[in-house]
Design a protein around this motif. Sequence first.
Motif, PDB file in Angstrom:
ATOM      1  N   ALA A   5      43.269 -19.292  55.743  1.00 19.77           N
ATOM      2  CA  ALA A   5      44.174 -19.756  56.830  1.00 19.77           C
ATOM      3  C   ALA A   5      44.091 -22.412  56.687  1.00 19.77           C
ATOM      4  N   THR A   6      45.031 -22.340  56.627  1.00 16.54           N
ATOM      5  CA  THR A   6      44.751 -23.660  56.846  1.00 16.54           C
ATOM      6  C   THR A   6      45.656 -24.082  58.192  1.00 16.54           C
ATOM      7  N   GLY A   7      46.399 -22.969  58.601  1.00 20.84           N
ATOM      8  CA  GLY A   7      47.213 -23.529  60.024  1.00 20.84           C
ATOM      9  C   GLY A   7      47.716 -21.857  61.129  1.00 20.84           C
ATOM     10  N   ASP A   8      47.329 -21.694  61.943  1.00 23.66           N
ATOM     11  CA  ASP A   8      47.774 -20.673  62.700  1.00 23.66           C
ATOM     12  C   ASP A   8      48.622 -20.341  63.219  1.00 23.66           C
ATOM     13  N   GLY A  21      50.363 -21.743  56.353  1.00 23.04           N
ATOM     14  CA  GLY A  21      50.069 -21.319  55.018  1.00 23.04           C
ATOM     15  C   GLY A  21      48.724 -21.143  54.470  1.00 23.04           C
ATOM     16  N   VAL A  22      48.090 -21.143  53.947  1.00 18.48           N
ATOM     17  CA  VAL A  22      46.629 -20.141  53.357  1.00 18.48           C
ATOM     18  C   VAL A  22      46.478 -20.880  51.625  1.00 18.48           C
ATOM     19  N   PRO A  82      44.926  -9.215  49.056  1.00 23.22           N
ATOM     20  CA  PRO A  82      45.612 -10.193  48.777  1.00 23.22           C
ATOM     21  C   PRO A  82      45.059 -11.472  48.928  1.00 23.22           C
ATOM     22  N   THR A  83      45.714 -12.696  48.418  1.00 18.97           N
ATOM     23  CA  THR A  83      45.222 -14.520  48.236  1.00 18.97           C
ATOM     24  C   THR A  83      45.567 -14.863  49.849  1.00 18.97           C
ATOM     25  N   ALA A  84      46.719 -14.025  49.943  1.00 16.88           N
ATOM     26  CA  ALA A  84      47.301 -14.228  51.453  1.00 16.88           C
ATOM     27  C   ALA A  84      47.551 -13.462  51.413  1.00 16.88           C
TER      28      ALA A  84
END
Length: 153
Positions: A5-8, A21-22, A82-84
Amino acid sequence: MTGSATGDNCDVNTDGNTGCGVQAPTAQSYGPSFNAIGGGIYAMERTNDFINVWFWPRNVAGMPSDASSGANSIITDAWGTPTASFPNTDCDIGSHFDENNIIINLTFCGDWAGIDSIFNGAGCPGDCVDFVNNNPSAFSEAFWDIAAVRVYQ
């Protein structure tokens, strides 16, 4: 999910619209590395309980045959992690998401690239608009080569 995760916070009104994003676990999911392997397959599944995204590099061992063959029906439960993954935790997916639109777009200076701090933070000089206008050869590898777009319901 296999990505990071790049942000939540997915709210566009927070954090300068950086979203939730992921980052995929492989650099082959975009850019020159993606081009070098001849692309890959992206798949997204949206239900009222989750939104999942998978990515498989082209010709990788273990790619689900129903995803790669364009089968008449698919079984995403057999596709692995899954990837994301965006589970329905604090967001009622069914009330916030309607029919999807598929948009295929090379946005050189769109929302994120058009923000100079993001453009410069990626190591790019000057500002995006000037760079695009003055360096057309820098985009010789910026293209789409789409074998298929399939929608399952």
